[in-house]
Design a protein around this motif. Structure first.
Motif, PDB file in Angstrom:
ATOM      1  N   HIS A   1      80.725 -56.985  27.216  1.00 50.84           N
ATOM      2  CA  HIS A   1      80.169 -55.784  27.859  1.00 50.84           C
ATOM      3  C   HIS A   1      81.030 -55.084  28.659  1.00 50.84           C
ATOM      4  O   HIS A   1      80.848 -53.695  29.161  1.00 50.84           O
TER       5      HIS A   1
ATOM      6  N   THR B   1      79.567 -48.720  15.646  1.00 51.87           N
ATOM      7  CA  THR B   1      78.168 -49.184  15.464  1.00 51.87           C
ATOM      8  C   THR B   1      77.819 -50.480  16.236  1.00 51.87           C
ATOM      9  O   THR B   1      76.864 -50.462  17.064  1.00 51.87           O
TER      10      THR B   1
ATOM     11  N   GLU C   1      77.352 -49.554  19.644  1.00 55.08           N
ATOM     12  CA  GLU C   1      75.935 -48.625  20.240  1.00 55.08           C
ATOM     13  C   GLU C   1      74.894 -49.763  20.225  1.00 55.08           C
ATOM     14  O   GLU C   1      74.040 -49.737  20.950  1.00 55.08           O
ATOM     15  N   ARG C   2      75.153 -51.008  19.055  1.00 55.11           N
ATOM     16  CA  ARG C   2      74.254 -51.845  19.343  1.00 55.11           C
ATOM     17  C   ARG C   2      74.070 -52.831  20.345  1.00 55.11           C
ATOM     18  O   ARG C   2      73.183 -53.118  21.193  1.00 55.11           O
TER      19      ARG C   2
ATOM     20  N   GLU D   1      75.020 -51.754  23.529  1.00 53.50           N
ATOM     21  CA  GLU D   1      74.190 -51.124  24.599  1.00 53.50           C
ATOM     22  C   GLU D   1      72.952 -51.213  24.439  1.00 53.50           C
ATOM     23  O   GLU D   1      72.339 -51.004  25.542  1.00 53.50           O
ATOM     24  N   LYS D   2      72.310 -51.574  23.360  1.00 54.36           N
ATOM     25  CA  LYS D   2      70.624 -52.001  23.223  1.00 54.36           C
ATOM     26  C   LYS D   2      70.587 -53.271  23.083  1.00 54.36           C
ATOM     27  O   LYS D   2      69.379 -53.778  23.048  1.00 54.36           O
ATOM     28  N   ASN D   3      71.628 -54.205  23.593  1.00 54.77           N
ATOM     29  CA  ASN D   3      71.410 -55.651  23.607  1.00 54.77           C
ATOM     30  C   ASN D   3      70.867 -56.021  22.008  1.00 54.77           C
ATOM     31  O   ASN D   3      70.157 -57.176  21.989  1.00 54.77           O
ATOM     32  N   ASP D   4      71.298 -55.254  21.060  1.00 54.74           N
ATOM     33  CA  ASP D   4      70.815 -55.658  19.670  1.00 54.74           C
ATOM     34  C   ASP D   4      72.208 -56.762  19.223  1.00 54.74           C
ATOM     35  O   ASP D   4      72.717 -56.363  18.128  1.00 54.74           O
TER      36      ASP D   4
END
Length: 357
Positions: A45, A329, A332-333, A335-338
């Protein structure tokens, strides 16, 4: 004048955080330097915050990455503890002043002039570039040996996430068999804290804001209990039962209810970094003589001890391995905790291409 080591990486050029191929030069290897071919690098992070300039200190262009595992390709004439072919790691920093109080006591991670592995400034005034690249040049005193047999992709996040939870557990005595440890948050740091806690022989309770990760915590990770912090009845029943708490959550959250979970003289350590200030009424720690501390990454010695412990107990981070061309990608994931629980770039297996210097 000797030329620096050519390197290829992926860099962010502005606050969009978008990464693209980047050609640059590492420093000229010195007698006490180790040259490393990067094999894997975790995505933390912190990398996300840096490339997007969330903290206002971005030094573009930025090659992120500080959870690095690689293989030594060459060493300087003054290096005797590493040789070509050794598997090694590099964490959040790669140099320090060596003379301040923190350095003299073996806590280089708290050195006021710490040289960060990425987005830092080295002794020569150059911006440091991290592990989203094919090669590194690092002083021998800041290189960590990776134990034989430890899966390398899963070991990479231990160089940051692992030592960030291991170090305060050891420093504050939250590693004693039979003690009760609470782990707040089951993300990149939290899931490793659970693994370390169980390996230390502790009773481990995962504390989360919802019930969503209960099966994961109790089943696959082996936690002893799961506590939903938004449930007043559960929190009341667990009050005064824990010897220590590691708080790994980086989003804003109340800490007084967590302090209520501690036994008298209990210790809570904050390793997550919420952007908003924590609210701490004095009575929350005065009553019961409770203690609240913070901790950031870990010293070189703690990092080596952590990896040795991980090697002995077969501990690695749970990772999703991606190639470098997937990195945007992945961010981006993230950032969404994916992700469960850490993206790791297979640097050596990626086809790195040069770009504008």
């Amino acid at each position: 004048m000797a030329e620096g080591l050519p390197a290829l990486g992926w860099a962010a050029r502005d606050a969009s955080g978008h990464l693209s191929p980047y050609s640059f030069s590492r420093s000229v290897p010195k007698d006490d330097d180790v040259t490393i071919k990067v094999l894997f690098c975790g995505i933390c992070h912190t990398d996300l915050h840096i490339i997007k300039n969330d903290w206002g200190n971005a030094l573009y262009p930025i090659v992120p990455g500080h959870e690095i595992v690689g293989v030594v390709t060459s060493v300087g004439s003054g290096v005797s503890n590493f040789k070509a072919g050794d598997t090694v790691g590099v964490g959040y920093f790669l140099d320090s002043c060596r003379t301040c109080y923190s350095c003299s006591k073996g806590y280089e991670n708290f050195c006021p002039t710490l040289t960060l592995t990425s987005n830092g400034v080295d002794g020569g005034g150059a911006t440091t570039q991290g592990g989203f690249s094919d090669a590194l040049v690092v002083n021998k005193d800041y290189v960590i040996r990776v134990p034989d047999g430890l899966p390398l992709a899963g070991a990479a996040p231990l160089l940051c996430a692992g030592v960030t939870v291991y170090s305060p557990m050891v420093e504050y005595g939250l590693n004693a068999p039979g003690k009760h440890l609470g782990v707040v948050g089951l993300g990149g740091l939290g899931h490793v804290a659970v693994k370390f806690g169980k390996a230390f022989g502790m009773t481990v309770t995962v504390i989360s804001s919802s019930d969503r990760k209960r099966d994961e915590a109790l089943g696959r990770l082996g936690a002893d209990a799961f506590l939903v912090s938004s449930d007043p009845d559960q929190m009341k029943a667990a009050a005064g039962t824990m010897d220590g708490i590691i708080d790994t959550v980086s989003a804003g959250h109340p800490i007084v209810p967590l302090l209520d979970l501690l036994k008298p003289m209990g210790q809570m350590v904050v390793v997550g970094a919420p952007s908003k200030p924590l609210e701490l009424p004095a009575f929350a720690i005065i009553g019961g003589g409770k203690r609240l501390a913070g901790s950031g990454t870990g010293s070189v010695a703690h990092c080596q001890a952590m990896l040795d412990f991980a090697g002995k107990h077969g501990i690695t981070a749970d990772v999703e391995v991606v190639k470098m061309d997937y990195v945007n990608t992945a961010i981006e994931r993230l950032e969404k905790n994916d992700v469960r629980y850490r993206f790791v770039i297979d640097v050596a297996g990626s086809h790195l291409q040069g770009g504008a210097a």
